[in-house]
Write a protein that holds these residues in place. Structure first.
Motif, PDB file in Angstrom:
ATOM      1  N   LEU A 200       0.825  -1.205   0.000  1.00 51.43           N
ATOM      2  CA  LEU A 200       0.000   0.000   0.000  1.00 51.43           C
ATOM      3  C   LEU A 200       0.863   1.260   0.000  1.00 51.43           C
ATOM      4  O   LEU A 200       1.896   1.317   0.667  1.00 51.43           O
ATOM      5  N   ASP A 201       0.398   2.261  -0.706  1.00 53.19           N
ATOM      6  CA  ASP A 201       1.123   3.540  -0.783  1.00 53.19           C
ATOM      7  C   ASP A 201       0.670   4.453   0.355  1.00 53.19           C
ATOM      8  O   ASP A 201       0.080   5.517   0.142  1.00 53.19           O
ATOM      9  N   VAL A 202       0.932   4.006   1.575  1.00 52.93           N
ATOM     10  CA  VAL A 202       0.595   4.781   2.775  1.00 52.93           C
ATOM     11  C   VAL A 202       1.733   4.613   3.766  1.00 52.93           C
ATOM     12  O   VAL A 202       2.589   3.734   3.621  1.00 52.93           O
ATOM     13  N   ASP A 203       1.749   5.458   4.816  1.00 50.89           N
ATOM     14  CA  ASP A 203       2.814   5.323   5.803  1.00 50.89           C
ATOM     15  C   ASP A 203       2.490   4.185   6.771  1.00 50.89           C
ATOM     16  O   ASP A 203       1.385   3.635   6.784  1.00 50.89           O
ATOM     17  N   GLU A 204       3.460   3.850   7.602  1.00 52.32           N
ATOM     18  CA  GLU A 204       3.317   2.698   8.485  1.00 52.32           C
ATOM     19  C   GLU A 204       2.190   2.887   9.499  1.00 52.32           C
ATOM     20  O   GLU A 204       1.487   1.938   9.846  1.00 52.32           O
ATOM     21  N   LYS A 205       2.004   4.100   9.973  1.00 54.84           N
ATOM     22  CA  LYS A 205       0.932   4.362  10.935  1.00 54.84           C
ATOM     23  C   LYS A 205      -0.428   4.062  10.320  1.00 54.84           C
ATOM     24  O   LYS A 205      -1.290   3.452  10.962  1.00 54.84           O
ATOM     25  N   GLN A 206      -0.648   4.498   9.094  1.00 56.53           N
ATOM     26  CA  GLN A 206      -1.912   4.206   8.421  1.00 56.53           C
ATOM     27  C   GLN A 206      -2.048   2.717   8.138  1.00 56.53           C
ATOM     28  O   GLN A 206      -3.124   2.135   8.278  1.00 56.53           O
ATOM     29  N   ARG A 207      -0.943   2.088   7.741  1.00 47.82           N
ATOM     30  CA  ARG A 207      -0.982   0.661   7.420  1.00 47.82           C
ATOM     31  C   ARG A 207      -1.427  -0.161   8.629  1.00 47.82           C
ATOM     32  O   ARG A 207      -2.163  -1.140   8.491  1.00 47.82           O
ATOM     33  N   ARG A 208      -1.005   0.257   9.809  1.00 44.07           N
ATOM     34  CA  ARG A 208      -1.377  -0.487  11.022  1.00 44.07           C
ATOM     35  C   ARG A 208      -2.850  -0.328  11.379  1.00 44.07           C
ATOM     36  O   ARG A 208      -3.365  -1.062  12.220  1.00 44.07           O
ATOM     37  N   ARG A 209      -3.535   0.617  10.754  1.00 48.57           N
ATOM     38  CA  ARG A 209      -4.971   0.804  11.024  1.00 48.57           C
ATOM     39  C   ARG A 209      -5.840  -0.250  10.350  1.00 48.57           C
ATOM     40  O   ARG A 209      -7.021  -0.394  10.694  1.00 48.57           O
ATOM     41  N   VAL A 210      -5.280  -0.980   9.401  1.00 50.66           N
ATOM     42  CA  VAL A 210      -6.072  -1.994   8.696  1.00 50.66           C
ATOM     43  C   VAL A 210      -6.146  -3.259   9.556  1.00 50.66           C
ATOM     44  O   VAL A 210      -5.116  -3.807   9.958  1.00 50.66           O
ATOM     45  N   HIS A 211      -7.369  -3.706   9.811  1.00 50.93           N
ATOM     46  CA  HIS A 211      -7.567  -4.931  10.575  1.00 50.93           C
ATOM     47  C   HIS A 211      -7.549  -6.112   9.609  1.00 50.93           C
ATOM     48  O   HIS A 211      -8.465  -6.307   8.807  1.00 50.93           O
ATOM     49  N   ALA A 212      -6.462  -6.870   9.672  1.00 52.63           N
ATOM     50  CA  ALA A 212      -6.291  -7.989   8.753  1.00 52.63           C
ATOM     51  C   ALA A 212      -5.482  -9.084   9.455  1.00 52.63           C
ATOM     52  O   ALA A 212      -4.396  -8.790   9.952  1.00 52.63           O
ATOM     53  N   PRO A 213      -6.019 -10.287   9.527  1.00 54.27           N
ATOM     54  CA  PRO A 213      -7.332 -10.708   9.030  1.00 54.27           C
ATOM     55  C   PRO A 213      -8.471  -9.976   9.752  1.00 54.27           C
ATOM     56  O   PRO A 213      -8.353  -9.653  10.929  1.00 54.27           O
ATOM     57  N   ALA A 214      -9.552  -9.747   9.048  1.00 51.95           N
ATOM     58  CA  ALA A 214     -10.672  -8.979   9.593  1.00 51.95           C
ATOM     59  C   ALA A 214     -11.436  -9.783  10.636  1.00 51.95           C
ATOM     60  O   ALA A 214     -11.594 -10.998  10.520  1.00 51.95           O
ATOM     61  N   GLY A 215     -11.906  -9.080  11.664  1.00 53.41           N
ATOM     62  CA  GLY A 215     -12.794  -9.692  12.646  1.00 53.41           C
ATOM     63  C   GLY A 215     -12.100 -10.196  13.897  1.00 53.41           C
ATOM     64  O   GLY A 215     -10.891 -10.442  13.903  1.00 53.41           O
ATOM     65  N   LEU A 216     -12.894 -10.336  14.961  1.00 55.87           N
ATOM     66  CA  LEU A 216     -12.384 -10.914  16.200  1.00 55.87           C
ATOM     67  C   LEU A 216     -12.093 -12.399  15.995  1.00 55.87           C
ATOM     68  O   LEU A 216     -12.751 -13.073  15.196  1.00 55.87           O
ATOM     69  N   ASP A 217     -11.135 -12.903  16.740  1.00 56.98           N
ATOM     70  CA  ASP A 217     -10.768 -14.317  16.639  1.00 56.98           C
ATOM     71  C   ASP A 217     -11.735 -15.143  17.481  1.00 56.98           C
ATOM     72  O   ASP A 217     -11.516 -15.377  18.669  1.00 56.98           O
ATOM     73  N   ILE A 218     -12.832 -15.552  16.856  1.00 56.98           N
ATOM     74  CA  ILE A 218     -13.835 -16.366  17.553  1.00 56.98           C
ATOM     75  C   ILE A 218     -13.897 -17.773  16.964  1.00 56.98           C
ATOM     76  O   ILE A 218     -14.853 -18.510  17.192  1.00 56.98           O
ATOM     77  N   GLY A 219     -12.871 -18.122  16.200  1.00 53.75           N
ATOM     78  CA  GLY A 219     -12.862 -19.432  15.560  1.00 53.75           C
ATOM     79  C   GLY A 219     -13.837 -19.516  14.395  1.00 53.75           C
ATOM     80  O   GLY A 219     -14.327 -20.604  14.066  1.00 53.75           O
ATOM     81  N   ALA A 220     -14.131 -18.378  13.757  1.00 54.70           N
ATOM     82  CA  ALA A 220     -15.104 -18.345  12.660  1.00 54.70           C
ATOM     83  C   ALA A 220     -14.601 -19.153  11.466  1.00 54.70           C
ATOM     84  O   ALA A 220     -13.423 -19.095  11.111  1.00 54.70           O
ATOM     85  N   ARG A 221     -15.519 -19.872  10.846  1.00 60.28           N
ATOM     86  CA  ARG A 221     -15.174 -20.669   9.667  1.00 60.28           C
ATOM     87  C   ARG A 221     -16.100 -20.367   8.489  1.00 60.28           C
ATOM     88  O   ARG A 221     -15.647 -20.214   7.359  1.00 60.28           O
ATOM     89  N   THR A 222     -17.395 -20.290   8.743  1.00 61.46           N
ATOM     90  CA  THR A 222     -18.335 -20.050   7.659  1.00 61.46           C
ATOM     91  C   THR A 222     -18.397 -18.562   7.330  1.00 61.46           C
ATOM     92  O   THR A 222     -18.019 -17.718   8.150  1.00 61.46           O
ATOM     93  N   PRO A 223     -18.875 -18.209   6.130  1.00 63.85           N
ATOM     94  CA  PRO A 223     -19.005 -16.791   5.780  1.00 63.85           C
ATOM     95  C   PRO A 223     -19.832 -16.003   6.799  1.00 63.85           C
ATOM     96  O   PRO A 223     -19.475 -14.869   7.152  1.00 63.85           O
ATOM     97  N   ALA A 224     -20.932 -16.582   7.276  1.00 60.79           N
ATOM     98  CA  ALA A 224     -21.774 -15.868   8.243  1.00 60.79           C
ATOM     99  C   ALA A 224     -21.033 -15.654   9.556  1.00 60.79           C
ATOM    100  O   ALA A 224     -21.143 -14.592  10.183  1.00 60.79           O
ATOM    101  N   GLU A 225     -20.260 -16.653   9.997  1.00 62.39           N
ATOM    102  CA  GLU A 225     -19.489 -16.505  11.229  1.00 62.39           C
ATOM    103  C   GLU A 225     -18.406 -15.438  11.082  1.00 62.39           C
ATOM    104  O   GLU A 225     -18.161 -14.651  11.996  1.00 62.39           O
ATOM    105  N   ILE A 226     -17.761 -15.405   9.913  1.00 63.91           N
ATOM    106  CA  ILE A 226     -16.741 -14.391   9.661  1.00 63.91           C
ATOM    107  C   ILE A 226     -17.370 -12.996   9.664  1.00 63.91           C
ATOM    108  O   ILE A 226     -16.828 -12.051  10.234  1.00 63.91           O
TER     109      ILE A 226
END
Length: 255
Positions: A200-226
């Motif tokens: 990405l053409d952004v600085d490191e501070k902005q890059r850290r704002r992206v939540h990836a992988p997205a979502g809380l770690d609740i053991g989601a597997r299906t699309p609806a759970e994700i």
């Protein structure tokens, strides 16, 4: 304006994400000109559409509506010609205003602030993207697809979720970060997310704002759970909800 016309107008305002107050007369004591069931809409600029009483009652209702719209509140307004309750403690959710313009009668008007739902923009049409639209609708969020990745994002977007699995990811993530969108997320594995973010053409501070992988770690597997995990993370990090206890899009300051 007829009740049908007022309902249609309210629908237009909701679709256009314009905040407003729906004022409904619930009790009227003669000789007031309004009657129970009369309604009006109050817009952020103070415009009143509909009828809930004469000039004096409308003026009081407008001022209280703008105050409630600013604070995102709803409540009952009691307009009386005098004797606004004496020394009795104020009742929760009730505002009593003494208005000497009224010719002996009194009005009770319920003022409901209608604020636009938090807007979540989603890129993609893969199973997770479709699940985000379904789950978001069930949670009363305004979930809209990003139709043109090169175009401008919605000005009041509270979240941007990229779930396109490789299509136009960098462009949308960069645009969301530069626009200051509160919650930005990428649906991807940790390995692929690291590669996408690194390009990405952004600085490191902005890059850290992206939540990836997205979502809380609740053991989601299906699309609806994700999708559920993503909305849970969005709610947790931004405090944005439809239940009245978090931050909502605010109405503009009234003149």
């Amino acid at each position: 304006m007829s009740d049908v016309g007022l309902a249609g107008r309210a629908g237009e305002l909701r679709l256009g994400r314009t905040p407003f107050v729906l004022a409904t007369v619930v009790r009227a004591e003669r000789p007031t000109s309004a009657k129970p069931g009369d309604q009006a809409l109050v817009l952020p600029d103070g415009t009143v559409e509909g009828f809930v009483g004469g000039v004096c009652a409308e003026s009081t209702m407008r001022l209280e509506s703008l105050r409630m719209l600013r604070d995102g509140e709803s409540g009952l307004l009691r307009i009386t010609p005098g004797g606004g309750g004496g020394d009795a403690p104020p009742e929760p959710g009730l505002r009593i205003v003494e208005n000497h313009c009224l010719s002996g009668g009194s009005l009770e008007i319920f003022l409901e602030s209608v604020l636009p739902a938090p807007l979540v923009a989603v890129l993609g049409d893969a199973p997770v993207a479709r699940a985000l639209r379904r789950v978001g609708a069930a949670l009363d969020y305004d979930v809209r697809p990003i139709a043109a990745p090169a175009g401008a994002l919605p000005a009041d977007a509270a979240a941007v979720v990229v779930a396109s699995h490789g299509r136009d990811e960098a462009a949308v993530l960069t645009a969301a970060l530069r626009a200051g969108v509160p919650y930005v997320a990428l649906v991807a594995s940790r390995r692929r997310a690291a590669a996408v973010l690194g390009g990405l053409d952004v600085d490191e501070k902005q890059r850290r704002r992206v939540h990836a992988p997205a979502g809380l770690d609740i053991g989601a597997r299906t699309p609806a759970e994700i999708a559920l995990a993503i909305f849970a993370e969005f709610r947790l990090l931004t405090g944005t909800s439809r239940s009245g206890d978090g931050e909502h899009p605010r109405a503009p300051e009234a003149p």
